[in-house]
Design a protein around this motif. Structure first.
Motif, short mmCIF file in Angstrom:
data_model
loop_
_atom_site.label_atom_id
_atom_site.label_comp_id
_atom_site.label_asym_id
_atom_site.label_seq_id
_atom_site.Cartn_x
_atom_site.Cartn_y
_atom_site.Cartn_z
N THR A 60 -14.29 -0.91 5.14
CA THR A 60 -14.22 -0.56 3.72
C THR A 60 -14.71 0.86 3.47
N ILE A 61 -15.86 1.19 4.05
CA ILE A 61 -16.40 2.54 3.88
C ILE A 61 -15.45 3.58 4.48
N SER A 62 -14.94 3.29 5.67
CA SER A 62 -14.02 4.22 6.33
C SER A 62 -12.75 4.42 5.51
N SER A 63 -12.24 3.33 4.92
CA SER A 63 -11.01 3.42 4.12
C SER A 63 -11.23 4.23 2.85
N CYS A 64 -12.38 4.06 2.22
CA CYS A 64 -12.67 4.81 1.00
C CYS A 64 -12.75 6.31 1.28
N VAL A 65 -13.22 6.67 2.48
CA VAL A 65 -13.34 8.09 2.82
C VAL A 65 -12.01 8.67 3.29
N ASN A 66 -11.22 7.89 4.03
CA ASN A 66 -10.03 8.48 4.65
C ASN A 66 -8.75 8.29 3.85
N ILE A 67 -8.79 7.54 2.75
CA ILE A 67 -7.52 7.23 2.07
C ILE A 67 -6.81 8.45 1.48
N PRO A 68 -7.49 9.53 1.05
CA PRO A 68 -6.72 10.70 0.63
C PRO A 68 -5.78 11.23 1.72
N PHE A 69 -6.22 11.14 2.98
CA PHE A 69 -5.33 11.53 4.09
C PHE A 69 -4.15 10.56 4.18
N ASP A 70 -4.40 9.28 3.92
CA ASP A 70 -3.35 8.26 3.97
C ASP A 70 -2.31 8.51 2.88
N VAL A 71 -2.78 8.84 1.67
CA VAL A 71 -1.87 9.13 0.57
C VAL A 71 -1.02 10.37 0.91
N LEU A 98 -5.40 10.09 -5.48
CA LEU A 98 -5.69 10.23 -4.05
C LEU A 98 -6.22 8.92 -3.46
N TYR A 99 -6.44 7.93 -4.33
CA TYR A 99 -6.94 6.63 -3.87
C TYR A 99 -5.94 5.50 -4.11
N LYS A 100 -4.68 5.88 -4.32
CA LYS A 100 -3.65 4.86 -4.49
C LYS A 100 -3.51 4.02 -3.22
N GLY A 101 -3.35 2.72 -3.43
CA GLY A 101 -3.19 1.81 -2.30
C GLY A 101 -4.49 1.36 -1.68
N LEU A 102 -5.63 1.76 -2.27
CA LEU A 102 -6.92 1.39 -1.68
C LEU A 102 -7.15 -0.11 -1.75
N VAL A 103 -6.77 -0.76 -2.85
CA VAL A 103 -7.01 -2.20 -3.01
C VAL A 103 -6.27 -3.02 -1.95
N PRO A 104 -4.94 -2.86 -1.78
CA PRO A 104 -4.28 -3.63 -0.71
C PRO A 104 -4.78 -3.25 0.68
N LYS A 105 -5.21 -2.00 0.85
CA LYS A 105 -5.74 -1.60 2.15
C LYS A 105 -7.03 -2.34 2.46
N ILE A 106 -7.92 -2.45 1.48
CA ILE A 106 -9.17 -3.19 1.68
C ILE A 106 -8.90 -4.68 1.78
N LYS A 122 0.83 -1.21 0.00
CA LYS A 122 0.00 0.00 0.00
C LYS A 122 0.86 1.25 0.00
N THR A 123 1.88 1.29 0.86
CA THR A 123 2.76 2.45 0.95
C THR A 123 3.53 2.66 -0.34
N ARG A 124 4.01 1.58 -0.94
CA ARG A 124 4.76 1.71 -2.19
C ARG A 124 3.90 2.35 -3.29
N PHE A 125 2.64 1.95 -3.38
CA PHE A 125 1.75 2.54 -4.38
C PHE A 125 1.48 4.01 -4.07
N GLN A 126 1.35 4.34 -2.81
CA GLN A 126 0.99 5.70 -2.44
C GLN A 126 2.12 6.69 -2.69
N ILE A 127 3.38 6.24 -2.59
CA ILE A 127 4.49 7.18 -2.76
C ILE A 127 4.98 7.27 -4.19
#
Length: 279
Positions: free
Chosen positions: A199-210, A246-254, A38-43
């Motif tokens: 899943t819902i929480s991750s979809c909403v908060n992942i821009p902050f994660d990226v 802004l949604y990079k890494g969402l798949v491995p996160k879910i 997930k981190t590799r995709f986000q950076i």
């Protein structure tokens, strides 16, 4: 509060910390490879990034080929060390937004070290230890918002939004769907609600994660700080790479939420039950 009431509260908090910490530790050890991916995709910065991974499978293959099996466990020590104080915060704080914000302050320095280690593509043997990396960050940039606490606003947003939505959705839906006397059906009920909540929480908060990963990870040009603050980073990623970046890494996160949630729930229920019976 009476001494008896204080002891009861302390015992309950201790159970929460021990059971939750045990569940978190097992989940981290099993599911950490997905966090690395997930981190590799986000950076990575889109197709223009020469080290860009083409797909989820390509990322797994490349890490295994270039860094070995232990490459998937880079940065695992900081989240393990952060697990006990994080669970203490959850046990002693108000659930939801309040616990998420308090938790973020506690875990952010560990996240800075973790992300910097996960971003390193050297072989596991050549990589510095978590403690050496922490010392390097402190000696270079100190403890402040440009050093061991950089990305704090993004971490506050990530944890605050996640906990607020997760706990709100989980407890409301759990109360609305009747429990089952069948242990397996009851487990599936809790697990499904937990998976949907996560899943819902991750979809909403992942821009902050990226944004957090970009700020805490290596900057594109050494010596120049491109990603500075949470919303500046979000705007920059959106402008340069598009909305989906802004949604990079969402798949491995879910992907981590499903089996990870099941592992945490099982370990938590078992340890909590044992503590209630024996302590």
């Amino acid at each position: 509060m009476t001494p008896k009431g204080q002891r009861s509260l302390l015992r309950e908090a201790s159970h929460q910390i021990i059971a939750g910490g045990s569940a978190g530790l097992v989940e981290i050890c099993l599911m950490h490879p997905l966090d690395v991916v997930k981190t590799r995709f986000q950076i990575q910065r889109g197709a223009s990034d020469p080290a860009s991974y083409k797909s989820l499978g390509d990322c797994f293959r490349t890490i295994f080929r270039n860094e070995g099996i232990f490459g998937f466990y880079k940065g695992i020590l900081p989240p393990i060390l952060a697990e006990t104080p994080k669970r203490a915060v959850k046990a002693l704080s108000v659930a939801g937004l309040g616990s998420g914000l308090t938790e973020a302050v506690v875990v952010n320095p560990f996240e800075v070290v973790k992300v910097s280690l996960q971003a390193n593509r050297d072989s596991f043997k050549e990589q510095p230890s978590a403690f050496a990396q922490a010392r390097r960050i402190i000696n270079s940039d100190g403890f402040g918002l440009r050093g061991l606490n950089k990305g704090l606003t993004s971490t506050l947003g990530r944890h605050g939004v996640f906990n607020m939505i997760y706990f709100g959705f989980y407890f409301n839906v759990k109360d609305a769907i009747p429990s089952s006397q069948d242990p397996m059906l009851e487990f599936l009920r809790k697990f499904t609600i937990g998976l949907l909540s996560g899943t819902i929480s991750s979809c909403v908060n992942i821009p902050f994660d990226v944004a957090k990963s970009r700020i805490q990870g290596p900057q594109p040009v050494p010596g120049e700080i491109k990603y500075r603050t949470c919303f500046q980073t979000m705007a920059l990623v959106y402008r340069e790479e598009g909305y989906l970046a802004l949604y990079k890494g969402l798949v491995p996160k879910i992907m981590r939420l499903g089996p990870g949630g099941a592992v945490m729930l099982l370990v938590y229920e078992y340890v909590s039950g044992w503590l209630q019976s024996n302590w």
